[in-house]
Scaffold this active site. Sequence first.
Site, short mmCIF file in Angstrom:
data_model
loop_
_atom_site.label_atom_id
_atom_site.label_comp_id
_atom_site.label_asym_id
_atom_site.label_seq_id
_atom_site.Cartn_x
_atom_site.Cartn_y
_atom_site.Cartn_z
N LYS A 180 0.87 -1.19 0.00
CA LYS A 180 0.00 0.00 0.00
C LYS A 180 0.89 1.22 0.00
CE LYS A 180 -4.41 1.08 0.22
NZ LYS A 180 -5.59 0.30 -0.21
N ASP A 235 -7.09 4.34 -4.48
CA ASP A 235 -7.74 4.20 -3.16
C ASP A 235 -8.35 5.58 -2.90
OD1 ASP A 235 -7.79 2.14 -0.71
OD2 ASP A 235 -7.52 4.12 0.17
#
Length: 449
Positions: free
Chosen positions: A128, A168
């Site tokens: 991430k 995201d």
Amino acid sequence: MLQNEYLKRVYEEVQRRDSHEPEFLQAVLEVFESLELVVDKHPEWEKAGLIERFVEPERVVEFRVPWVDDNGNTRVNRGYRVQYNSAIGPYKGGLRFHPSVNLSVIKFLGFEQILKNSLTTLPMGGGKGGSDFDPKGKSDGEVMRFCQSFMTELYRHIGQFTDTPAGDIGVGAREVGYMFGQYKRIVDRFDGGVITGKGLTFGGSLARTQATGYGLCYFGAEALKHLKGESYAGKTVVVSGSGNVAQYAAEKCTQLGGKVVAMSDSQGYIYDPRGIDLKKLFDIKQRRRARISVYADEVPGSEYHEGCRNIWNVKCDIAMPCASQNEMDAEGAKALIANGAIAVFEGANMPLTPEAIALVQGSGLLYSPGKASNAGGVATSGLEMSQNSIRMSWSFEEVDEKLQGIMKNIYKACYDASVECGRPGDLMVGANVAGFLKVAEAMMAQGVV
Ligand code: NDP
Ligand code: 2IT
């Protein structure tokens, strides 16, 4: 409280080292509480230091992102990429651009991503990244210059066989396009598989935009049918957030016969007792990039309420939190339960606090953790990479059908694992255990790396 000595020792060590990372600690503790149900069957894990290695990212990159705003001022943001675990495939996971981003947030998201990606059955490790940059209120030019600067550092750490980012919060098609353009310019190669969520004209997959929200409803429908003999048809639904995940969760559950009566953004929520007009909402959010309050200004009979947390006071049968971490606390959970809700399906990552999860599960509501029910997004990113590799693109229907199959399989894997753990129907335990066992087996096979 953890009972198992090994897990307790590792957790205390994580707490000592990362005491300033609350979101990360929260995510680790939840997973460890589930692993307590299987760790005794695997004494080899302790000898191999498996859990210690599992909680430690393989690599963390933090970097400076300088850019120039429209007034000619130099601005500096902080960029991150956490390459958490590559046991079952190259690191894979989104990029978040939001002022609340810090290392704790990126580590918790990367940690969750390992298990989520494992559940998809596709060969993807966990990672991430992101930045504390806020795209809100910035011009297209500012967003482009920021994305170019961000990629000018990130490019050296990524690649289709090492690490593949995606979107995201705050990172959608616009941002992915700018980042892909800069990557291609730097490396002088059209390496489609380096980032997913791309535009359809340059290697993106049909249905990736819809995938997280649609997948959430496919998972929810499967769980409702199997565990409650129910469906979305005729149900009143509350969806928090109004971004990518929330929009397509609302669309799919409406198609399945549900009525979405409330949605939110970080400032407040709208209530429309006749069901949210999705065409209007998409226009406000996708074309105008405006606040959700505009909906109430333009749709007679609807209301706007300040404060997004109060959305859980709206009476519903099914709640789908699709905004951000810890958006539903004990108070929100109590309101939902008091209003007779039957299910909470997480679209966001870790949207319920541990107290809210305990209340929801304790009251017999159906509960699915984000790492299982929002996995359709990254799964379809995996399908985008497959299409890039074979240099073909599948139709919307083909991708959507594969997505439905994957979500059904994830549900089954979670349910089966919950049964094996002696907690039938506890999809949180099922997701954590099923996701972990595959990663653990791969890590054990690969030795101490
Ligand atoms: P978007 O940026 O498209 O939308 C985010 C939405 O959540 C906006 O409505 C935003 O409101 C709201 N929001 C953001 N932060 C907060 C906050 N701190 N409190 C309240 N509301 C907030 O993001 P996505 O829809 O892509 O992501 C939503 C969630 O889903 C995240 O948890 C993400 O990690 C998760 N997720 C996303 C996937 C994807 O494919 N995009 C895949 C799997 C999970 P505002 O506009 O006011 O900021
Ligand atoms: O949280 C997530 O799973 C995502 N933001 C999607 C990641 C991806 O690589 O598609």
